[in-house]
Design an enzyme around this catalytic site. Structure first.
Site, PDB file in Angstrom:
ATOM      1  N   ASN A  66       0.850  -1.191   0.000  1.00  0.00           N
ATOM      2  CA  ASN A  66       0.000   0.000   0.000  1.00  0.00           C
ATOM      3  C   ASN A  66       0.893   1.251   0.000  1.00  0.00           C
ATOM      4  O   ASN A  66       1.715   1.433   0.903  1.00  0.00           O
ATOM      5  CB  ASN A  66      -0.910  -0.034   1.244  1.00  0.00           C
ATOM      6  CG  ASN A  66      -1.831   1.172   1.291  1.00  0.00           C
ATOM      7  OD1 ASN A  66      -1.398   2.301   1.104  1.00  0.00           O
ATOM      8  ND2 ASN A  66      -3.109   0.936   1.541  1.00  0.00           N
ATOM      9  N   GLU A 116     -11.367  -9.065   2.888  1.00  0.00           N
ATOM     10  CA  GLU A 116     -10.086  -8.703   3.500  1.00  0.00           C
ATOM     11  C   GLU A 116     -10.363  -8.572   4.984  1.00  0.00           C
ATOM     12  O   GLU A 116     -11.165  -7.731   5.409  1.00  0.00           O
ATOM     13  CB  GLU A 116      -9.513  -7.397   2.946  1.00  0.00           C
ATOM     14  CG  GLU A 116      -8.206  -7.053   3.671  1.00  0.00           C
ATOM     15  CD  GLU A 116      -7.409  -5.902   3.074  1.00  0.00           C
ATOM     16  OE1 GLU A 116      -7.466  -5.697   1.853  1.00  0.00           O
ATOM     17  OE2 GLU A 116      -6.738  -5.207   3.856  1.00  0.00           O
ATOM     18  N   HIS A 161      -3.975  -4.401   7.595  1.00  0.00           N
ATOM     19  CA  HIS A 161      -4.099  -3.233   8.464  1.00  0.00           C
ATOM     20  C   HIS A 161      -3.256  -3.431   9.722  1.00  0.00           C
ATOM     21  O   HIS A 161      -3.470  -4.380  10.469  1.00  0.00           O
ATOM     22  CB  HIS A 161      -5.547  -2.924   8.868  1.00  0.00           C
ATOM     23  CG  HIS A 161      -5.767  -1.439   9.023  1.00  0.00           C
ATOM     24  ND1 HIS A 161      -5.226  -0.734  10.063  1.00  0.00           N
ATOM     25  CD2 HIS A 161      -6.408  -0.536   8.251  1.00  0.00           C
ATOM     26  CE1 HIS A 161      -5.539   0.540   9.925  1.00  0.00           C
ATOM     27  NE2 HIS A 161      -6.251   0.693   8.828  1.00  0.00           N
ATOM     28  N   GLY A 162      -2.299  -2.543   9.887  1.00  0.00           N
ATOM     29  CA  GLY A 162      -1.474  -2.543  11.086  1.00  0.00           C
ATOM     30  C   GLY A 162      -0.416  -3.636  11.131  1.00  0.00           C
ATOM     31  O   GLY A 162       0.239  -3.811  12.159  1.00  0.00           O
ATOM     32  N   HIS A 167       1.031   6.237   1.794  1.00  0.00           N
ATOM     33  CA  HIS A 167       1.828   7.174   2.592  1.00  0.00           C
ATOM     34  C   HIS A 167       3.034   7.732   1.858  1.00  0.00           C
ATOM     35  O   HIS A 167       3.653   8.688   2.330  1.00  0.00           O
ATOM     36  CB  HIS A 167       2.177   6.549   3.939  1.00  0.00           C
ATOM     37  CG  HIS A 167       0.919   6.314   4.726  1.00  0.00           C
ATOM     38  ND1 HIS A 167      -0.006   7.316   4.928  1.00  0.00           N
ATOM     39  CD2 HIS A 167       0.380   5.199   5.260  1.00  0.00           C
ATOM     40  CE1 HIS A 167      -1.043   6.834   5.587  1.00  0.00           C
ATOM     41  NE2 HIS A 167      -0.833   5.542   5.790  1.00  0.00           N
ATOM     42  N   GLU A 226      -8.491   0.468  -3.053  1.00  0.00           N
ATOM     43  CA  GLU A 226      -9.363   0.554  -1.874  1.00  0.00           C
ATOM     44  C   GLU A 226     -10.287   1.733  -2.086  1.00  0.00           C
ATOM     45  O   GLU A 226      -9.823   2.838  -2.427  1.00  0.00           O
ATOM     46  CB  GLU A 226      -8.530   0.813  -0.623  1.00  0.00           C
ATOM     47  CG  GLU A 226      -7.793  -0.381  -0.117  1.00  0.00           C
ATOM     48  CD  GLU A 226      -6.983  -0.007   1.114  1.00  0.00           C
ATOM     49  OE1 GLU A 226      -7.241   1.042   1.737  1.00  0.00           O
ATOM     50  OE2 GLU A 226      -6.067  -0.748   1.428  1.00  0.00           O
ATOM     51  N   ARG A 228      -9.255   8.326  -1.618  1.00  0.00           N
ATOM     52  CA  ARG A 228     -10.277   8.777  -0.672  1.00  0.00           C
ATOM     53  C   ARG A 228     -11.076   9.928  -1.260  1.00  0.00           C
ATOM     54  O   ARG A 228     -10.575  10.673  -2.110  1.00  0.00           O
ATOM     55  CB  ARG A 228      -9.619   9.232   0.642  1.00  0.00           C
ATOM     56  CG  ARG A 228      -8.896   8.117   1.377  1.00  0.00           C
ATOM     57  CD  ARG A 228      -8.378   8.610   2.711  1.00  0.00           C
ATOM     58  NE  ARG A 228      -9.427   8.721   3.683  1.00  0.00           N
ATOM     59  CZ  ARG A 228      -9.650   7.857   4.684  1.00  0.00           C
ATOM     60  NH1 ARG A 228      -8.852   6.824   4.865  1.00  0.00           N
ATOM     61  NH2 ARG A 228     -10.641   8.021   5.504  1.00  0.00           N
ATOM     62  N   HIS A 279      -5.528   3.716  -1.825  1.00  0.00           N
ATOM     63  CA  HIS A 279      -6.876   4.111  -1.398  1.00  0.00           C
ATOM     64  C   HIS A 279      -7.134   5.516  -1.938  1.00  0.00           C
ATOM     65  O   HIS A 279      -6.503   6.477  -1.497  1.00  0.00           O
ATOM     66  CB  HIS A 279      -6.926   4.090   0.134  1.00  0.00           C
ATOM     67  CG  HIS A 279      -8.289   4.355   0.707  1.00  0.00           C
ATOM     68  ND1 HIS A 279      -8.561   4.259   2.047  1.00  0.00           N
ATOM     69  CD2 HIS A 279      -9.462   4.710   0.135  1.00  0.00           C
ATOM     70  CE1 HIS A 279      -9.834   4.538   2.273  1.00  0.00           C
ATOM     71  NE2 HIS A 279     -10.404   4.835   1.114  1.00  0.00           N
ATOM     72  N   ARG A 289      -6.810  13.004   0.237  1.00  0.00           N
ATOM     73  CA  ARG A 289      -5.767  13.475   1.148  1.00  0.00           C
ATOM     74  C   ARG A 289      -4.386  12.923   0.787  1.00  0.00           C
ATOM     75  O   ARG A 289      -3.381  13.503   1.157  1.00  0.00           O
ATOM     76  CB  ARG A 289      -6.113  13.135   2.596  1.00  0.00           C
ATOM     77  CG  ARG A 289      -6.075  11.666   2.900  1.00  0.00           C
ATOM     78  CD  ARG A 289      -6.257  11.401   4.373  1.00  0.00           C
ATOM     79  NE  ARG A 289      -7.608  11.663   4.812  1.00  0.00           N
ATOM     80  CZ  ARG A 289      -8.142  11.129   5.909  1.00  0.00           C
ATOM     81  NH1 ARG A 289      -7.418  10.329   6.667  1.00  0.00           N
ATOM     82  NH2 ARG A 289      -9.385  11.376   6.244  1.00  0.00           N
ATOM     83  N   THR A 319      -7.086   6.857   9.651  1.00  0.00           N
ATOM     84  CA  THR A 319      -6.994   5.755   8.696  1.00  0.00           C
ATOM     85  C   THR A 319      -8.291   4.958   8.822  1.00  0.00           C
ATOM     86  O   THR A 319      -9.109   5.258   9.692  1.00  0.00           O
ATOM     87  CB  THR A 319      -5.752   4.874   8.988  1.00  0.00           C
ATOM     88  OG1 THR A 319      -5.693   3.813   8.031  1.00  0.00           O
ATOM     89  CG2 THR A 319      -5.779   4.276  10.379  1.00  0.00           C
ATOM     90  N   THR A 320      -8.474   3.956   7.960  1.00  0.00           N
ATOM     91  CA  THR A 320      -9.692   3.151   8.027  1.00  0.00           C
ATOM     92  C   THR A 320      -9.785   2.518   9.412  1.00  0.00           C
ATOM     93  O   THR A 320      -8.864   1.834   9.843  1.00  0.00           O
ATOM     94  CB  THR A 320      -9.653   2.052   6.947  1.00  0.00           C
ATOM     95  OG1 THR A 320      -9.235   2.653   5.724  1.00  0.00           O
ATOM     96  CG2 THR A 320     -11.003   1.413   6.758  1.00  0.00           C
TER      97      THR A 320
END
Ligand code: PXP
Length: 244
Positions: A6, A150, A190-191, A9, A69, A44, A42, A48, A99-100
């Site tokens: 992903n 997911e 995630h994470g 960032h 995403e 959005r 993603h 952002r 974040t999500t």
């Protein structure tokens, strides 16, 4: 097992200056050189980090699987059907969130999610639903006829005590097993980071992991020494030129 990297960032750093670098499209090439099986971004509603231009260019550049995403909104569905990523992962989206934060709510209006899934699938896009590791959510995803789920690993990643880590791992494991048994493809993310990924990667039903923040963070540290050295060399070379 596939790794989707992903790159949101990378775009976050660029947007901090509204400039051209670092470019997530360049990062995608490097990630694939490093062995990424796919690239995840993603787009959005508030743009952002990832921009529409990034998605269009990534569609041309990414050789593996491009996973978008997205929220199940008419705007995003139209973009997906135009750009045609290989895969869409439907996620909940709130403007205020960093974040999500959680998986999709499939209880309130499953018909709306089903319409989105069906539109994307008709467009030839493999569609996953981002869900909490709950049996009810897995069953709902099956009813909605998604291709995949997911499984949200954020609660596992945030767990601190041994007991809660193993409880959260159990939830992810059970959800993965159930999803596979119901004929769904199973992804997770995630994470996840360099210390907590092992237990999740060991769950045999999981076919794909999507990891972003930890990889982009690690890249800063593994690349920073060289980046500083190169700047020092430039400065030193300029000073040693005649007339400096
Ligand atoms: N999967 C989903 C559905 C996400 O929303 C995110 C964050 O954008 C990720 C995976 C990657 O999470 P992380 O950046 O924490 O690795």
């Amino acid at each position: 097992m596939r790794l989707g990297v992903n790159l949101d960032h990378v775009a976050t750093v660029r947007q901090a200056r509204r400039s051209a670098e670092p470019d997530p499209v360049g990062a995608a090439v490097l990630a694939e050189l490093g062995g990424a099986d796919g690239i995840t971004v993603h787009l959005r509603e508030d743009r952002r980090h990832i921009q529409d231009r990034d998605l269009r260019l990534l569609r041309d550049v990414v050789r593996g699987r491009l996973n978008l995403e997205m929220a199940a909104t008419p705007e995003m569905i139209e973009i997906a059907l135009t750009v045609k990523p290989d895969q869409a992962t439907l996620v909940p989206e709130r403007r205020e969130e960093i974040t999500t934060e959680g998986g999709l709510d499939l209880g309130t209006d499953p018909a709306a999610v089903k319409r989105a899934v069906s539109a994307l699938r008709h467009g030839g896009i493999f569609t996953a639903l981002f869900i909490d590791p709950e049996p009810e959510s897995v069953k709902a995803a099956r009813k909605i006829e998604a291709d995949a789920v997911e499984i949200h690993t954020g609660m596992y990643a945030n767990a601190r005590s041994e007991a809660s880590i193993s409880r959260e791992l159990e939830r992810v494991t059970h959800a993965a097993r159930l999803a596979a048994r119901l004929g769904l493809h199973v992804h997770a993310g995630h994470g996840l980071n360099y210390t907590n990924v092992d237990s999740i990667a060991s769950i045999p039903e999981i076919e794909e992991l999507n990891i972003g923040h930890a990889i982009v963070s690690r890249a800063l540290f593994t690349g920073l020494t060289r980046a500083v050295r190169e700047m020092k060399e430039r400065i030193a070379a300029a000073r040693s030129r005649p007339g400096a």
